[in-house]
Design a protein around this motif. Sequence first.
Motif, PDB file in Angstrom:
ATOM      1  N   TYR A 185      29.628  10.888  80.673  1.00  0.00           N
ATOM      2  CA  TYR A 185      29.150  12.214  80.295  1.00  0.00           C
ATOM      3  C   TYR A 185      29.079  13.131  81.509  1.00  0.00           C
ATOM      4  N   GLN A 186      28.527  12.615  82.613  1.00  0.00           N
ATOM      5  CA  GLN A 186      28.362  13.428  83.815  1.00  0.00           C
ATOM      6  C   GLN A 186      29.709  13.753  84.460  1.00  0.00           C
ATOM      7  N   TYR A 187      30.657  12.846  84.369  1.00  0.00           N
ATOM      8  CA  TYR A 187      31.996  13.100  84.911  1.00  0.00           C
ATOM      9  C   TYR A 187      32.632  14.292  84.210  1.00  0.00           C
ATOM     10  N   ASN A 188      32.616  14.286  82.886  1.00  0.00           N
ATOM     11  CA  ASN A 188      33.208  15.381  82.113  1.00  0.00           C
ATOM     12  C   ASN A 188      32.440  16.687  82.319  1.00  0.00           C
ATOM     13  N   LEU A 189      31.106  16.568  82.359  1.00  0.00           N
ATOM     14  CA  LEU A 189      30.271  17.748  82.559  1.00  0.00           C
ATOM     15  C   LEU A 189      30.568  18.393  83.911  1.00  0.00           C
ATOM     16  N   ARG A 190      30.715  17.579  84.949  1.00  0.00           N
ATOM     17  CA  ARG A 190      30.986  18.118  86.282  1.00  0.00           C
ATOM     18  C   ARG A 190      32.323  18.863  86.315  1.00  0.00           C
ATOM     19  N   GLU A 235      25.734  23.470  81.499  1.00  0.00           N
ATOM     20  CA  GLU A 235      27.183  23.538  81.667  1.00  0.00           C
ATOM     21  C   GLU A 235      27.578  24.278  82.939  1.00  0.00           C
ATOM     22  N   ILE A 236      26.851  25.341  83.268  1.00  0.00           N
ATOM     23  CA  ILE A 236      27.269  26.169  84.403  1.00  0.00           C
ATOM     24  C   ILE A 236      26.607  25.768  85.714  1.00  0.00           C
ATOM     25  N   THR A 237      25.521  25.013  85.669  1.00  0.00           N
ATOM     26  CA  THR A 237      24.778  24.726  86.895  1.00  0.00           C
ATOM     27  C   THR A 237      24.938  23.293  87.390  1.00  0.00           C
ATOM     28  N   TYR A 238      25.435  22.367  86.578  1.00  0.00           N
ATOM     29  CA  TYR A 238      25.453  20.956  86.975  1.00  0.00           C
ATOM     30  C   TYR A 238      26.304  20.759  88.241  1.00  0.00           C
ATOM     31  N   GLY A 239      25.647  20.420  89.315  1.00  0.00           N
ATOM     32  CA  GLY A 239      26.322  20.206  90.588  1.00  0.00           C
ATOM     33  C   GLY A 239      26.711  21.481  91.306  1.00  0.00           C
ATOM     34  N   GLY A 280      14.939  28.785  69.818  1.00  0.00           N
ATOM     35  CA  GLY A 280      14.188  27.831  69.014  1.00  0.00           C
ATOM     36  C   GLY A 280      12.877  27.539  69.723  1.00  0.00           C
ATOM     37  N   ARG A 281      12.168  26.524  69.267  1.00  0.00           N
ATOM     38  CA  ARG A 281      11.009  26.079  70.039  1.00  0.00           C
ATOM     39  C   ARG A 281      11.552  25.390  71.287  1.00  0.00           C
ATOM     40  N   PRO A 282      11.057  25.700  72.479  1.00  0.00           N
ATOM     41  CA  PRO A 282      11.693  25.221  73.710  1.00  0.00           C
ATOM     42  C   PRO A 282      11.929  23.718  73.775  1.00  0.00           C
ATOM     43  N   ASP A 283      10.981  22.920  73.288  1.00  0.00           N
ATOM     44  CA  ASP A 283      11.163  21.474  73.423  1.00  0.00           C
ATOM     45  C   ASP A 283      12.292  20.938  72.564  1.00  0.00           C
ATOM     46  N   TYR A 284      12.743  21.699  71.565  1.00  0.00           N
ATOM     47  CA  TYR A 284      13.899  21.268  70.790  1.00  0.00           C
ATOM     48  C   TYR A 284      15.146  21.231  71.664  1.00  0.00           C
ATOM     49  N   ASP A 285      15.145  22.016  72.753  1.00  0.00           N
ATOM     50  CA  ASP A 285      16.333  22.155  73.583  1.00  0.00           C
ATOM     51  C   ASP A 285      16.487  21.079  74.645  1.00  0.00           C
ATOM     52  N   TYR A 286      15.404  20.480  75.074  1.00  0.00           N
ATOM     53  CA  TYR A 286      15.521  19.596  76.244  1.00  0.00           C
ATOM     54  C   TYR A 286      14.865  18.230  76.045  1.00  0.00           C
ATOM     55  N   THR A 287      14.325  17.963  74.871  1.00  0.00           N
ATOM     56  CA  THR A 287      13.723  16.650  74.602  1.00  0.00           C
ATOM     57  C   THR A 287      14.476  15.965  73.468  1.00  0.00           C
ATOM     58  N   ASN A 288      13.985  14.818  73.084  1.00  0.00           N
ATOM     59  CA  ASN A 288      14.575  14.090  71.957  1.00  0.00           C
ATOM     60  C   ASN A 288      13.662  14.150  70.739  1.00  0.00           C
ATOM     61  N   LEU A 316      18.767  15.484  82.291  1.00  0.00           N
ATOM     62  CA  LEU A 316      19.614  16.556  82.817  1.00  0.00           C
ATOM     63  C   LEU A 316      19.186  17.921  82.286  1.00  0.00           C
ATOM     64  N   LEU A 317      18.894  17.988  80.990  1.00  0.00           N
ATOM     65  CA  LEU A 317      18.474  19.253  80.389  1.00  0.00           C
ATOM     66  C   LEU A 317      17.141  19.724  80.955  1.00  0.00           C
ATOM     67  N   THR A 318      16.223  18.792  81.136  1.00  0.00           N
ATOM     68  CA  THR A 318      14.917  19.146  81.714  1.00  0.00           C
ATOM     69  C   THR A 318      15.074  19.652  83.138  1.00  0.00           C
ATOM     70  N   ALA A 319      15.894  18.953  83.918  1.00  0.00           N
ATOM     71  CA  ALA A 319      16.089  19.354  85.320  1.00  0.00           C
ATOM     72  C   ALA A 319      16.726  20.730  85.434  1.00  0.00           C
ATOM     73  N   SER A 320      17.488  21.127  84.425  1.00  0.00           N
ATOM     74  CA  SER A 320      18.181  22.417  84.506  1.00  0.00           C
ATOM     75  C   SER A 320      17.210  23.599  84.511  1.00  0.00           C
ATOM     76  N   PHE A 321      15.981  23.403  84.050  1.00  0.00           N
ATOM     77  CA  PHE A 321      14.986  24.473  84.098  1.00  0.00           C
ATOM     78  C   PHE A 321      14.664  24.886  85.535  1.00  0.00           C
ATOM     79  N   ASP A 322      14.957  24.000  86.499  1.00  0.00           N
ATOM     80  CA  ASP A 322      14.750  24.355  87.909  1.00  0.00           C
ATOM     81  C   ASP A 322      15.625  25.530  88.330  1.00  0.00           C
ATOM     82  N   GLN A 323      16.721  25.740  87.604  1.00  0.00           N
ATOM     83  CA  GLN A 323      17.696  26.766  87.975  1.00  0.00           C
ATOM     84  C   GLN A 323      17.320  28.148  87.433  1.00  0.00           C
ATOM     85  N   LEU A 324      16.279  28.222  86.629  1.00  0.00           N
ATOM     86  CA  LEU A 324      15.973  29.462  85.924  1.00  0.00           C
ATOM     87  C   LEU A 324      15.017  30.380  86.684  1.00  0.00           C
ATOM     88  N   ASN A 325      15.326  31.660  86.597  1.00  0.00           N
ATOM     89  CA  ASN A 325      14.414  32.684  87.122  1.00  0.00           C
ATOM     90  C   ASN A 325      13.582  33.311  86.013  1.00  0.00           C
TER      91      ASN A 325
END
Length: 421
Positions: free
Chosen positions: A113-118, A146-150, A163-171, A183-192
């Motif tokens: 998954y990470q190979y293709n995403l990168r 998609e745009i920030t990974y690596g 949606g409700r935020p936790d629908y986007d990054y949890t199970n 990965l989805l949770t970590a991506s919030f670090d990129q947000l302003n």
Amino acid sequence: MKILLIQHLYFLNGIGGTEKICSTLANILSINGYEVEIATNENIKGSPVFPLHNSVKVTNIFDSTLEQKLEIPIYNYKGPNPLLWLKYKVRKKYSKWYNRRLRRRMGGEAKLYQYNLRKRAILWKDYIDKLKPDLIITMSISSLLEITYGNTLSIPIIDSVNGRPDYDYTNVLGGRKAYMVDLLTASFDQLNGVQILFDSYRDFLPSNFSGQCDVIANPVQQIDHKELVLHDRTKERYKIIHVGRLDTECKQQHVAISIFADLANKYQQWDLEFWGIGPDLDRLNIQIRELGLSERVFLRGFTEDPLLKMRDADIFIFPSKYEGFGLALAEAMSIGLPSIGFATCSGVNELIKHNQNGFLALDEREMTLYLEQLIIDSSLRSRLGVQSNVAMKEYSFENMARGWLNLVQAVIKNFRDEGEK
């Protein structure tokens, strides 16, 4: 000033709420002087469904030469042909063998998954570097990933949470593997900045998010009180209506059919009507036939004008399991339809105030009781419908536009101020 909106999948030919909001937001920004581009990455031919200002540019960055190590989809044949059954049985076994071998060669499912995403992220980085936007707005956390990974992007980013935020990054809704959640949770670090739909949704943001969070609800078409559904008129047939994607996992149209079946014989002048398309059309048709309701329950398909269909109805039923905002519900309320939903459903329990502008049921039994109350009492339908219309006034296009323009300006300013320190 240039703003890039990114919806990495489903924007082209898409008729859902995210596509509508993406187009609406692009128009707001364009009309207010920003240079706006919408970007996607889809292996399809198509165009935006919702109207766009003539200055808004749409770009599909899909590159057929981009390396992607893809698993073979598993297909289960359900037809009556024994030769085709055998053919697909063999193909299914081969697909499973190939997929296991691919995952093993790549070091496991997560590594694949990470190979293709990168690879896709590198494609996005090349495109963004050439465009040089002053701000990026992603239409989902998946688009952000998609745009920030690596990648390192020295551009402020806002995420629009539809949606409700936790629908986007949890199970919480099921289906996501642990590595995807991480990965989805970590991506919030990129947000302003983040836009959420209701103030209560702040509680569902991850702890690693530290940017600006503004509440900006979706816009609802405003209906004048003189144009509301009239509930005191006598009709030959009365109608309970539902508008939404035919998806029983989320929208639970099968629940509405089951509830109506309990009341159908008692109230012969009432019908149930669905507008929408989706993957569970066949399942719902089977349910309707088995209940003997083919002359009382109707699957009408797609409509370009849901408000026109709602105007001819008397009650709106919305038994969703989960929602972000529930735009169809909000439109029904705006036009003066009394509505019923589940008290446990996010979004729905924000729009409907129990016994003020509709009913929130704890279970199917309660929903049946509330539906019957509305069927037998036109004055109750009228009272709740009027209050529904009033409640939707806060969700105006003007409020949405003002909120987004303020958020965009604040995030850009904060980003510049931080850079000057």
